[in-house]
Design a protein around this motif. Structure first.
Motif, short mmCIF file in Angstrom:
data_model
loop_
_atom_site.label_atom_id
_atom_site.label_comp_id
_atom_site.label_asym_id
_atom_site.label_seq_id
_atom_site.Cartn_x
_atom_site.Cartn_y
_atom_site.Cartn_z
N PHE A 183 71.53 12.32 90.41
CA PHE A 183 71.37 13.24 89.28
C PHE A 183 69.90 13.36 88.88
N GLY A 184 69.17 12.26 89.05
CA GLY A 184 67.74 12.29 88.77
C GLY A 184 67.02 13.26 89.69
N VAL A 185 67.39 13.24 90.96
CA VAL A 185 66.77 14.14 91.94
C VAL A 185 67.11 15.60 91.61
N VAL A 186 68.39 15.84 91.28
CA VAL A 186 68.82 17.20 90.95
C VAL A 186 68.06 17.72 89.72
N MET A 187 67.99 16.88 88.67
CA MET A 187 67.27 17.29 87.46
C MET A 187 65.79 17.51 87.75
N MET A 188 65.24 16.64 88.59
CA MET A 188 63.82 16.75 88.93
C MET A 188 63.53 18.10 89.61
N ILE A 189 64.41 18.52 90.50
CA ILE A 189 64.24 19.80 91.20
C ILE A 189 64.38 20.96 90.23
N LEU A 190 65.42 20.90 89.38
CA LEU A 190 65.66 21.99 88.42
C LEU A 190 64.50 22.14 87.43
N GLN A 230 70.13 9.83 79.46
CA GLN A 230 71.38 10.19 78.79
C GLN A 230 72.16 11.26 79.56
N ALA A 231 71.43 12.20 80.15
CA ALA A 231 72.09 13.24 80.95
C ALA A 231 72.75 12.62 82.18
N ALA A 232 72.04 11.68 82.83
CA ALA A 232 72.59 11.01 84.01
C ALA A 232 73.81 10.17 83.62
N ALA A 233 73.73 9.51 82.45
CA ALA A 233 74.87 8.70 81.99
C ALA A 233 76.09 9.57 81.76
N GLN A 234 75.91 10.74 81.16
CA GLN A 234 77.03 11.65 80.93
C GLN A 234 77.58 12.19 82.25
N SER A 287 85.70 17.17 76.16
CA SER A 287 84.66 16.22 76.54
C SER A 287 83.90 16.70 77.77
N TYR A 288 84.59 17.42 78.66
CA TYR A 288 83.91 17.94 79.86
C TYR A 288 82.88 19.00 79.47
N ILE A 289 83.26 19.86 78.52
CA ILE A 289 82.33 20.89 78.06
C ILE A 289 81.16 20.25 77.32
N LEU A 290 81.47 19.21 76.52
CA LEU A 290 80.43 18.53 75.77
C LEU A 290 79.45 17.83 76.72
N THR A 291 79.99 17.27 77.81
CA THR A 291 79.13 16.62 78.80
C THR A 291 78.16 17.62 79.42
N ILE A 292 78.67 18.78 79.76
CA ILE A 292 77.81 19.83 80.31
C ILE A 292 76.77 20.25 79.28
N ALA A 293 77.20 20.34 78.01
CA ALA A 293 76.28 20.71 76.94
C ALA A 293 75.17 19.68 76.81
N VAL A 294 75.53 18.39 76.85
CA VAL A 294 74.54 17.32 76.75
C VAL A 294 73.53 17.42 77.89
N ILE A 295 74.03 17.66 79.11
CA ILE A 295 73.15 17.76 80.27
C ILE A 295 72.20 18.95 80.14
N LEU A 296 72.74 20.10 79.73
CA LEU A 296 71.90 21.29 79.58
C LEU A 296 70.90 21.14 78.44
N PHE A 297 71.36 20.55 77.33
CA PHE A 297 70.44 20.32 76.22
C PHE A 297 69.33 19.35 76.64
N ALA A 298 69.69 18.34 77.42
CA ALA A 298 68.70 17.36 77.89
C ALA A 298 67.66 18.03 78.78
N ILE A 299 68.14 18.88 79.69
CA ILE A 299 67.22 19.57 80.60
C ILE A 299 66.31 20.52 79.82
N SER A 300 66.88 21.25 78.87
CA SER A 300 66.06 22.18 78.09
C SER A 300 65.04 21.42 77.24
#
Length: 539
Positions: free
Chosen positions: A258-265, A241-245, A435-448
């Motif tokens: 995005f998968g590689v970036v998330m994997m590193i983080l 879902q984070a990659a889709a956003q 929507s841009y802020i919400l996308t960032i929120a979705v990505i950060l929530f997904a990572i957390s």
């Protein structure tokens, strides 16, 4: 043990390689997980008819359990909310320093009336109350609050909000019990590392009740489910879902990058264990929560003239037989379902994070844990619902009940959009480019969420395979690889399967909670007495 783990890793890697050999990864995954997901989900979400409406059995267990714990502990979820907030802030931390094994000390050999000064032992634990709370919240605050609420409101109507809030308050009682038991039955190794959660209170707690055989079986079953849930719903779904956003935000097609970036983080954080996870989540969760709730509050203030009408709809339709889904029962189901599936009270996973807290009093963290459903459901989910209802009155975005699966049909275009897109549309209608802020929120929530679930799964993994460094590293390597798979695939059946595994955790966990409820009540009395709370006399 190392050989068993190594063999498991080899089999997993071979399976993944086979998936990619001929058909696409998506097709292979779907063909393998489809039948399995259907079979497991059919058991876990087995429906029971209530007033002609199908209600998943797991939802009934969660709600009845939450109601029982609320009544059994005399509404401690509400009664001790102020104590919970003060404990999370650290206002009572000093009682841990004052507590000693022998309060009065030992008499000296010369004069039995003179006592030596007793010395307090170091407080066991790895994270603060607040860090444990945010680590647990990071696993639940996310797409369920943003996307799930939108679908629930669209399907059940505005009235679902009331039942969602009620279920959130009830869920606080379940989390209180889970958090307390997680600390009470935790284990500590020679290096001060904490191991806790349902695996341990099922095994040790039920043994205290002369149910050792049942406890061991339930603990192993739970551990298997939490490992599977961590790879699926706690990892691949979040990565997907984070990659889709991210792809939508940056208008690109590939999810690999995005998968590689998330994997590193994620890898950088989880290598440091719960201490580093706690330090990261205590910053991410409040930050994104404040931005999301703050934006919602701004929208409500911008449309304050509509707010009375929205609140009227919410209250009237909560009890209206003409509600969108078809009556009061239908609306209740949607509200209860969204609350229970969002805050995960009864799943037991949060107790794994809460077990790592620095405290001598198990109930101190149980009471703090009760804040979780309040923030997740009563605050964040309710804000999503209010914004959607208010904006829909103003803009007529969709008609309640006009839902296809997990998508909502828009009135003006006839287009079907997902829940997260509906929430994004509602916010952006009032705040341009939100929507841009919400996308960032979705990505950060997904990572957390991935951070916390990596810890949950690791604890289950160690329970099954041992607590060595090789075991630890093996799990983390597999977990990080799954991020890449999740970001690069469409995982419909995997999501269904992982949801079923996560909610399969409810069955062994709730058995343990019911049996061990008296232990929790005793711990609450001990803690309230230690902090000098006025209600302790009535306990």
């Amino acid at each position: 043990m190392i050989k068993r783990v190594s063999l498991f890793v080899i089999l997993v890697m071979q399976s993944i390689a086979a998936l990619a050999s001929s058909q696409s990864i998506d097709e292979k995954i779907e063909s393998f997980f489809g039948p399995v997901a259907e079979a497991v989900g059919g058991v876990v979400f087995f429906p029971i008819l209530i007033s002609g409406k199908k209600v998943p059995i797991v939802l009934i267990i969660l709600l009845l359990g939450a109601l029982f714990f609320t009544l059994y502990n005399k509404f401690a979820n509400v009664r001790l909310l102020k104590v919970a907030i003060k404990a999370a802030k650290g206002d009572y931390d000093d009682i841990d320093l004052r507590q000693v094994s022998q309060v009065e000390g030992d008499a000296t050999s010369n004069d039995e009336n003179i006592f030596e000064s007793p010395r307090a032992e170091p407080v066991v634990g790895e994270v603060t109350h607040f860090q444990a709370l945010t680590a647990a919240l990071s696993a639940t605050v996310g797409l369920g609050n943003i996307a799930g609420v939108a679908v629930a409101i669209a399907l059940g109507g505005p009235g679902a909000t009331i039942w969602m809030i009620l279920a959130g308050f009830l869920g606080m009682s379940t989390k209180l019990v889970e958090g307390t038991l997680g600390v009470k039955y935790r284990e500590v190794d020679e290096n001060g590392k904490i191991y806790g959660g349902p695996m341990y209170y099922l095994k040790k707690g039920l043994a205290d009740k002369n149910l050792g055989g049942l406890g061991k079986f339930l603990a192993v079953f739970y551990a298997i489910m939490v490992v599977g849930g961590s790879f699926g719903g706690g990892n691949m779904f979040q990565a997907n879902q984070a990659a889709a956003q991210a792809k939508q935000l940056f208008n690109v097609d590939s999810g690999w990058f995005f998968g590689v970036v998330m994997m590193i983080l994620v890898g950088f954080v989880i290598i440091g264990g719960i201490k580093r996870i706690g330090k990261v989540t205590e910053k991410i969760v409040p930050f994104m929560g404040i931005i999301y709730v703050g934006a919602g509050f701004v929208i409500l203030m911008m449309n304050i003239s509509i707010l009375p009408e929205a609140l009227s709809k919410i209250f009237v339709e909560a009890f209206s037989p003409q509600a969108a889904l078809g009556g009061v029962v239908g609306v209740m189901i949607q509200g209860f379902k969204r609350a229970a599936f969002s805050n995960e009270a009864g799943v037991g996973s949060a107790s794994i994070a809460h077990a790592a807290v620095k405290t001598r009093f198990p109930a101190s963290e149980g009471i703090v844990a009760s804040i979780g459903p309040f923030v997740d459901t009563v605050v964040i989910c309710t804000m999503s619902a209010l914004v959607i209802v208010v904006v829909n009155i103003k803009e007529n975005l969709f008609s309640y009940g006009d839902v296809k699966g997990s998508t909502v049909v828009l009135n003006k275009t006839g287009e079907s959009i997902g829940g997260v897109d509906l929430t994004s549309l509602a916010f952006e209608t009032a705040i341009p480019y939100f929507s841009y802020i919400l996308t960032i929120a979705v990505i950060l929530f997904a990572i957390s969420t991935m951070l916390s679930w990596s810890y949950y799964g690791l604890q289950g993994w160690k329970y099954l395979f041992g607590k060595g460094k090789i075991t630890d590293l093996t799990y983390k390597v597999i977990f990080l690889f799954m991020i890449l798979v999740g970001a690069s695939s469409s995982l419909n059946s995997v999501v269904d399967f992982s949801d079923a595994m996560i909610f399969a955790m409810v069955f062994p966990n709730m058995i343990g909670l019911f049996i061990l409820a008296p232990k929790v009540k005793d711990e609450i009395v001990k803690y309230l007495k230690a902090i000098g709370h006025s209600s302790v006399k009535s306990e």
